[in-house]
Design a protein around this motif. Structure first.
Motif, PDB file in Angstrom:
ATOM      1  N   THR A  48      -3.697   6.436   3.312  1.00  0.00           N
ATOM      2  CA  THR A  48      -3.135   7.328   2.606  1.00  0.00           C
ATOM      3  C   THR A  48      -4.075   8.205   1.862  1.00  0.00           C
ATOM      4  O   THR A  48      -3.909   9.181   1.350  1.00  0.00           O
ATOM      5  CB  THR A  48      -1.909   7.337   1.856  1.00  0.00           C
ATOM      6  OG1 THR A  48      -2.123   6.562   0.907  1.00  0.00           O
ATOM      7  CG2 THR A  48      -0.650   6.718   2.576  1.00  0.00           C
ATOM      8  N   TYR A 358       5.384  -0.676   5.374  1.00  0.00           N
ATOM      9  CA  TYR A 358       4.706   0.097   4.301  1.00  0.00           C
ATOM     10  C   TYR A 358       4.595   1.626   4.415  1.00  0.00           C
ATOM     11  O   TYR A 358       4.279   2.249   3.625  1.00  0.00           O
ATOM     12  CB  TYR A 358       3.316  -0.528   4.197  1.00  0.00           C
ATOM     13  CG  TYR A 358       3.159  -1.910   3.712  1.00  0.00           C
ATOM     14  CD1 TYR A 358       4.014  -2.458   2.735  1.00  0.00           C
ATOM     15  CD2 TYR A 358       2.827  -2.907   4.563  1.00  0.00           C
ATOM     16  CE1 TYR A 358       4.055  -3.822   2.200  1.00  0.00           C
ATOM     17  CE2 TYR A 358       2.545  -4.141   4.307  1.00  0.00           C
ATOM     18  CZ  TYR A 358       3.593  -4.617   3.055  1.00  0.00           C
ATOM     19  OH  TYR A 358       3.486  -5.999   2.674  1.00  0.00           O
TER      20      TYR A 358
ATOM     21  N   GLU B 245      -0.198  -0.075 -10.919  1.00  0.00           N
ATOM     22  CA  GLU B 245      -0.791  -0.620 -12.234  1.00  0.00           C
ATOM     23  C   GLU B 245      -0.092  -0.656 -13.235  1.00  0.00           C
ATOM     24  O   GLU B 245      -0.585  -1.428 -14.356  1.00  0.00           O
ATOM     25  CB  GLU B 245      -1.885   0.670 -12.239  1.00  0.00           C
ATOM     26  CG  GLU B 245      -2.972   1.123 -11.359  1.00  0.00           C
ATOM     27  CD  GLU B 245      -4.035   0.414 -11.727  1.00  0.00           C
ATOM     28  OE1 GLU B 245      -4.920   0.821 -12.464  1.00  0.00           O
ATOM     29  OE2 GLU B 245      -4.412  -0.699 -10.793  1.00  0.00           O
ATOM     30  N   PRO B 251      -1.587 -12.558 -15.321  1.00  0.00           N
ATOM     31  CA  PRO B 251      -2.847 -13.209 -14.164  1.00  0.00           C
ATOM     32  C   PRO B 251      -2.367 -14.475 -13.541  1.00  0.00           C
ATOM     33  O   PRO B 251      -2.954 -14.652 -12.573  1.00  0.00           O
ATOM     34  CB  PRO B 251      -4.189 -13.424 -15.089  1.00  0.00           C
ATOM     35  CG  PRO B 251      -3.624 -12.409 -16.366  1.00  0.00           C
ATOM     36  CD  PRO B 251      -2.261 -12.525 -16.528  1.00  0.00           C
ATOM     37  N   THR B 254      -0.384 -13.608 -10.452  1.00  0.00           N
ATOM     38  CA  THR B 254      -1.197 -12.878  -9.481  1.00  0.00           C
ATOM     39  C   THR B 254      -1.753 -13.916  -8.766  1.00  0.00           C
ATOM     40  O   THR B 254      -2.003 -14.110  -7.497  1.00  0.00           O
ATOM     41  CB  THR B 254      -2.149 -12.018 -10.103  1.00  0.00           C
ATOM     42  OG1 THR B 254      -1.283 -11.155 -10.929  1.00  0.00           O
ATOM     43  CG2 THR B 254      -2.827 -11.254  -9.203  1.00  0.00           C
ATOM     44  N   ASP B 263       4.703 -12.614  -2.818  1.00  0.00           N
ATOM     45  CA  ASP B 263       4.376 -11.133  -3.336  1.00  0.00           C
ATOM     46  C   ASP B 263       5.294 -11.136  -4.511  1.00  0.00           C
ATOM     47  O   ASP B 263       6.707 -11.112  -4.685  1.00  0.00           O
ATOM     48  CB  ASP B 263       4.989 -10.341  -2.541  1.00  0.00           C
ATOM     49  CG  ASP B 263       4.762  -8.660  -2.590  1.00  0.00           C
ATOM     50  OD1 ASP B 263       4.638  -8.752  -3.871  1.00  0.00           O
ATOM     51  OD2 ASP B 263       4.551  -7.805  -1.772  1.00  0.00           O
ATOM     52  N   ARG B 313       9.045   3.832  -3.200  1.00  0.00           N
ATOM     53  CA  ARG B 313       7.781   4.187  -2.663  1.00  0.00           C
ATOM     54  C   ARG B 313       6.697   3.500  -3.951  1.00  0.00           C
ATOM     55  O   ARG B 313       7.155   3.451  -5.188  1.00  0.00           O
ATOM     56  CB  ARG B 313       7.301   5.779  -2.785  1.00  0.00           C
ATOM     57  CG  ARG B 313       7.469   6.078  -1.472  1.00  0.00           C
ATOM     58  CD  ARG B 313       7.238   7.611  -1.269  1.00  0.00           C
ATOM     59  NE  ARG B 313       8.224   8.106  -2.160  1.00  0.00           N
ATOM     60  CZ  ARG B 313       8.175   9.727  -2.563  1.00  0.00           C
ATOM     61  NH1 ARG B 313       7.271  10.289  -2.336  1.00  0.00           N
ATOM     62  NH2 ARG B 313       9.247   9.888  -3.469  1.00  0.00           N
ATOM     63  N   THR B 316      -0.147   3.029  -5.316  1.00  0.00           N
ATOM     64  CA  THR B 316      -1.007   1.615  -5.247  1.00  0.00           C
ATOM     65  C   THR B 316      -2.153   2.080  -6.408  1.00  0.00           C
ATOM     66  O   THR B 316      -2.405   3.200  -6.702  1.00  0.00           O
ATOM     67  CB  THR B 316      -1.617   1.387  -3.867  1.00  0.00           C
ATOM     68  OG1 THR B 316      -2.469   2.491  -3.400  1.00  0.00           O
ATOM     69  CG2 THR B 316      -0.329   1.322  -2.938  1.00  0.00           C
ATOM     70  N   GLY B 317      -2.613   0.955  -6.584  1.00  0.00           N
ATOM     71  CA  GLY B 317      -3.796   0.628  -7.454  1.00  0.00           C
ATOM     72  C   GLY B 317      -5.086   1.722  -7.273  1.00  0.00           C
ATOM     73  O   GLY B 317      -5.700   2.302  -8.064  1.00  0.00           O
ATOM     74  N   ILE B 318      -5.220   2.060  -5.906  1.00  0.00           N
ATOM     75  CA  ILE B 318      -6.325   2.892  -5.777  1.00  0.00           C
ATOM     76  C   ILE B 318      -6.071   4.206  -5.505  1.00  0.00           C
ATOM     77  O   ILE B 318      -6.643   5.127  -5.000  1.00  0.00           O
ATOM     78  CB  ILE B 318      -7.025   2.423  -4.362  1.00  0.00           C
ATOM     79  CG1 ILE B 318      -5.954   2.432  -3.134  1.00  0.00           C
ATOM     80  CG2 ILE B 318      -7.627   0.982  -4.530  1.00  0.00           C
ATOM     81  CD1 ILE B 318      -6.650   2.685  -1.784  1.00  0.00           C
ATOM     82  N   GLY B 319      -4.617   4.386  -5.887  1.00  0.00           N
ATOM     83  CA  GLY B 319      -4.142   5.981  -5.650  1.00  0.00           C
ATOM     84  C   GLY B 319      -3.607   6.432  -4.368  1.00  0.00           C
ATOM     85  O   GLY B 319      -3.409   7.442  -4.033  1.00  0.00           O
ATOM     86  N   GLY B 320      -3.261   5.254  -3.607  1.00  0.00           N
ATOM     87  CA  GLY B 320      -2.397   5.602  -2.313  1.00  0.00           C
ATOM     88  C   GLY B 320      -1.207   5.578  -2.310  1.00  0.00           C
ATOM     89  O   GLY B 320      -0.393   5.099  -3.585  1.00  0.00           O
ATOM     90  N   THR B 321      -0.439   5.639  -1.377  1.00  0.00           N
ATOM     91  CA  THR B 321       1.167   5.519  -1.336  1.00  0.00           C
ATOM     92  C   THR B 321       1.583   4.415  -0.292  1.00  0.00           C
ATOM     93  O   THR B 321       0.858   4.466   0.617  1.00  0.00           O
ATOM     94  CB  THR B 321       1.722   6.678  -1.194  1.00  0.00           C
ATOM     95  OG1 THR B 321       1.046   7.767  -1.680  1.00  0.00           O
ATOM     96  CG2 THR B 321       3.223   6.816  -1.517  1.00  0.00           C
ATOM     97  N   ARG B 322       2.758   3.472  -0.705  1.00  0.00           N
ATOM     98  CA  ARG B 322       3.411   2.905   0.478  1.00  0.00           C
ATOM     99  C   ARG B 322       4.560   2.592   0.003  1.00  0.00           C
ATOM    100  O   ARG B 322       5.038   2.831  -0.992  1.00  0.00           O
ATOM    101  CB  ARG B 322       2.543   1.606   0.630  1.00  0.00           C
ATOM    102  CG  ARG B 322       2.586   0.598  -0.726  1.00  0.00           C
ATOM    103  CD  ARG B 322       2.575  -0.703  -0.035  1.00  0.00           C
ATOM    104  NE  ARG B 322       2.372  -1.754  -1.125  1.00  0.00           N
ATOM    105  CZ  ARG B 322       3.491  -2.546  -1.445  1.00  0.00           C
ATOM    106  NH1 ARG B 322       4.506  -2.747  -0.798  1.00  0.00           N
ATOM    107  NH2 ARG B 322       2.886  -3.875  -2.268  1.00  0.00           N
ATOM    108  N   ILE B 323       5.372   2.197   1.231  1.00  0.00           N
ATOM    109  CA  ILE B 323       6.733   2.026   0.733  1.00  0.00           C
ATOM    110  C   ILE B 323       6.857   0.503   0.190  1.00  0.00           C
ATOM    111  O   ILE B 323       6.088  -0.430   0.681  1.00  0.00           O
ATOM    112  CB  ILE B 323       7.388   1.986   2.425  1.00  0.00           C
ATOM    113  CG1 ILE B 323       7.567   3.380   2.562  1.00  0.00           C
ATOM    114  CG2 ILE B 323       9.017   1.405   2.210  1.00  0.00           C
ATOM    115  CD1 ILE B 323       8.356   3.626   4.145  1.00  0.00           C
TER     116      ILE B 323
END
Ligand code: SF4
Lengths: 363, 336
Positions: A48, A358, B245, B251, B254, B263, B313, B316-323
């Motif tokens: 994305t 996802y 985030e 930790p 994780t 998960d 939704r 994500t940490g990198i700035g993406g999106t997911r379900i």
């Protein structure tokens, strides 16, 4: 900051994404050959954040998915053989075979046990001396060392009731078969992390040297994958295909010689049948003759005929990167993780499952 | 106790059962309601709607880092009342014991329940014990039910989330799930992860002292926060967006999840709550939560949105999106 967190750092990710966006590659297709990468890419939302001209493709990297129905049917027949306890990895159970899945076989009262490694299967054999424990061994180079270790242990201890039905496969012949078919344009490859830790990053040199395709070996954190993608794009941009090891904290050029040595001692290369590809010469691992005692295919006389796949399922094309899961007409309707028609929807590393979990309604 | 193991006769209704109750259960759980010694406990009704809940506990192993089936049985039912806005009044305890159960283990568990009930200030007002043949249950199963009173003016319901609301969590996620899973798989970590089992009714009380307009409250137990948020999104017909985030994950959790192929979004929590509150009240509620030890790690993890109702939704940490999907089937470890 913990080591893990360091590799998930978002500012560093942003910087790499900016670099990727700034690269003048034009349309570029990058394929990953590892189910673990497929899942990590989807989970972290990497697709994305990619600019439109970057296409991320998934190749035949899911070991459960590439297992052919003929091989699965053989496991089903083994499970139904009197006295046998069939063991395998959990993901394999739900895959629909030609007529039934191992889960259905288990429901009929046959003994099918989930194990986490071949060594667990060996332990089960020790615990049930009156039964024949057969391990249905799927997987790539990563799982082969444990299978080899189990066979060597079984031999050393004189275990008589343990055998394996090996349908393990090698990634490199698979990758070569895909490229030889020429159906999809692959401009760059994200090299598998765990597989390469065993066979070494040098094993992928053929990509730049023979096919002019840049390859970057990657780990499984979002930053690893972004860095590998960026490295591939840079090589593509500069028209200098090479091998980059972005996962050098784990992967050595020569791999793990000791682990692979054990594999070579126990197994030899043979033709193997792959879902979506058919037979690929020298792409499978079978037990060497001296280990025939542990070869389930020789110990039990099972033959299967007329193996078929669900007519609507297009896993073969998905595995070759020709089709994306949502392009399959039954994706998310007749085929869901609860009632899958093909392995790509069952396996935790399957492309259809990753899409479904996802990105299903993200478009 | 005279016997070192539970025998079938301990559940037969005869003198051995009498002794077990008189010598173990009654002294441990002692309170005026239990002392009534009738087939039912009579409790005064202080007014308000009655909340009633039940849950059965079958956790294996029965003792794990940070707790046991005993604390879970007390805290779990208190929390089911608390997240409905109820003030817990009393609990019932039904025990199913396996023939041959080590008496010392039972005493340990009962002692833990006593402490949990006393610390929470919620009495065990009635109980029952059965013993089943060896192999018919796994050591000990416990059912607890609880009643509580919901004061007027409180309306907490999974249907009440509104676009614009803030999604809050009372502390770190995944601790209980990792504590149990690592014990079950025999994995030891240098810094062991301990269960977060704890009662939440006092935390809820201090949240209500700030505002009565809390829209939804849930304790994300089995299925973890992913399941709970999906339930809320479905019931309220809204979308929910969470920020990776912002998720409080230690930790240690994780690291353990990476190792065990788990998960944290799907792991059970036994002492955490998710609250969905109007944005205007969010900071005040957070401050009240952080004022209590159970809510010291409280933070904002996302927001309720209008689009894609029913879907959760994640940024994500990198700035993406997911379900963030509901879990299908068991969680399976990686094989490659
Ligand atoms: S969506 Fe289902 S039927 Fe279609 S290719 Fe994937 S697994 Fe096969």
């Amino acid at each position: 900051m913990s080591v893990l967190h360091q590799f998930r750092d978002s500012t560093r990710a942003q910087a790499i994404i900016e670099r990727i966006r700034g690269r003048s590659t034009g349309d570029i297709s990058i394929m990953e050959f590892c189910g673990g990468h497929t899942v990590a890419i989807f989970r972290s939302g990497i697709r994305t954040v990619m600019p439109e001209h970057v296409r991320m493709l998934s190749g035949p990297g899911c070991p459960v998915c590439v297992t052919s129905n003929g091989d699965l049917d053989r496991a089903v027949a083994l499970a139904k053989t009197p006295g046998v306890i069939l063991t395998t990895y959990g993901d394999m159970l739900k895959v629909p075979g030609s007529r039934e899945s191992l889960m259905q076989v288990r429901a009929q009262g046959y003994q099918v046990e989930i194990v986490y490694s071949t060594l667990d299967a060996l332990k089960l054999a020790a615990a049930h001396p009156d039964r024949e424990v057969v391990f249905f061994a799927i997987g790539f180079e990563t799982t082969a060392p444990a299978a080899a270790a189990a066979v060597l242990q079984a031999q050393a201890k004189g275990v008589r009731n343990f055998s394996i039905c090996s349908v393990m496969k090698l990634t490199i012949p698979g990758a070569k078969a895909l490229l030889a078919m020429g159906e999809v344009k692959v401009d760059g490859v994200i090299g598998p992390g765990h597989v390469s830790s065993i066979i070494g990053s040098d094993a992928w040199r053929f990509l730049p040297e023979e096919y002019d395709i840049p390859v970057a070996i990657s780990g499984f954190e979002p930053l690893d994958l972004l860095a590998a993608t960026d490295a591939i794009m840079q090589m593509h941009e500069e028209k200098r295909p090479a091998l980059v090891n972005s996962y050098s904290r784990v992967v050595r050029p020569e791999g793990n010689r000791k682990a692979w040595g054990a594999v070579e001692r126990v197994f030899s290369l043979a033709e193997a049948s792959w879902r979506g590809f058919g037979s690929i010469p020298e792409s499978g691992l079978v037990l060497r003759e001296e280990f025939s005692d542990f070869n389930a295919d020789l110990r039990f006389d099972v033959t299967v005929e007329d193996s078929t796949e669900h007519p609507a399922c297009r896993c073969g094309e998905v595995l070759r990167g020709v089709l994306t899961p949502p392009e399959c007409s039954v994706f998310g309707t007749a085929c869901t993780p609860e009632s899958p028609l093909g392995p790509c929807m069952v396996s935790s590393e399957g492309s259809c499952a990753a899409y479904y979990h996802y990105q299903r309604q993200m478009a | 106790m005279k016997h070192s193991q539970i025998l079938l006769a301990h559940g037969s209704g005869g003198s051995m059962m009498h002794d077990l109750i008189q010598e173990l259960f009654l002294p441990a759980f002692d309170n005026p309601f239990l002392r009534q010694a009738n087939d039912q406990a009579l409790i005064d009704n202080p007014g308000g709607r009655i909340a009633f809940t039940t849950d059965s506990y079958v956790v294996q192993p029965v003792i794990f880092p940070g707790g046991s089936i005993g604390e879970l049985a007390v805290h779990g039912t208190i929390n089911d009342l608390a997240v409905g806005g109820a003030r817990p009044l009393g609990l019932s305890v039904g025990m199913i014991l396996e023939e041959g159960l080590d008496m010392a283990l039972l005493e340990d568990i009962v002692g833990r329940m006593k402490n949990a009930s006393e610390e929470a200030g919620v009495p065990i007002v009635t109980g029952d014990t059965k013993v089943v043949e060896r192999g018919s249950c796994d050591k000990i199963f416990i059912n607890t039910s609880g009643i509580g009173i919901v004061p007027g003016g409180i309306d907490i319901d999974g249907k009440n989330a509104r676009p614009g609301d803030a999604v809050l969590i009372s502390g770190s996620i995944g601790d209980h799930g990792v504590a149990v899973m690592s014990e079950r798989r025999g994995v030891q970590f240098s810094t062991p992860v301990v269960s977060d089992t704890q009662p939440l009714h006092q935390l809820v009380k201090s949240m209500f002292s700030v505002t009565h307009s809390i829209h939804v409250m849930r304790d994300p137990t089995r299925g973890g926060i992913a399941t709970t948020l999906n339930e809320i999104a479905g019931q309220s017909r809204v979308g929910i967006e969470i920020d990776e985030e912002a998720l409080p994950i230690s930790p240690e959790v994780t690291g353990a999840c990476d190792l065990l192929g788990l998960d944290p979004l799907y792991l059970a929590n036994e002492g955490k709550l998710i609250a969905i509150v109007p944005e205007a009240q969010a900071d005040g509620v957070l401050e009240a939560m952080r004022g209590r030890p159970e809510g010291a790690g409280a933070c904002r993890i996302g927001r309720v949105v209008e689009d894609r109702p029913g879907i959760v939704r994640m940024r994500t940490g990198i700035g993406g999106t997911r379900i963030v999907n509901v879990l299908s089937g068991e969680m399976l470890p990686r094989i490659c």
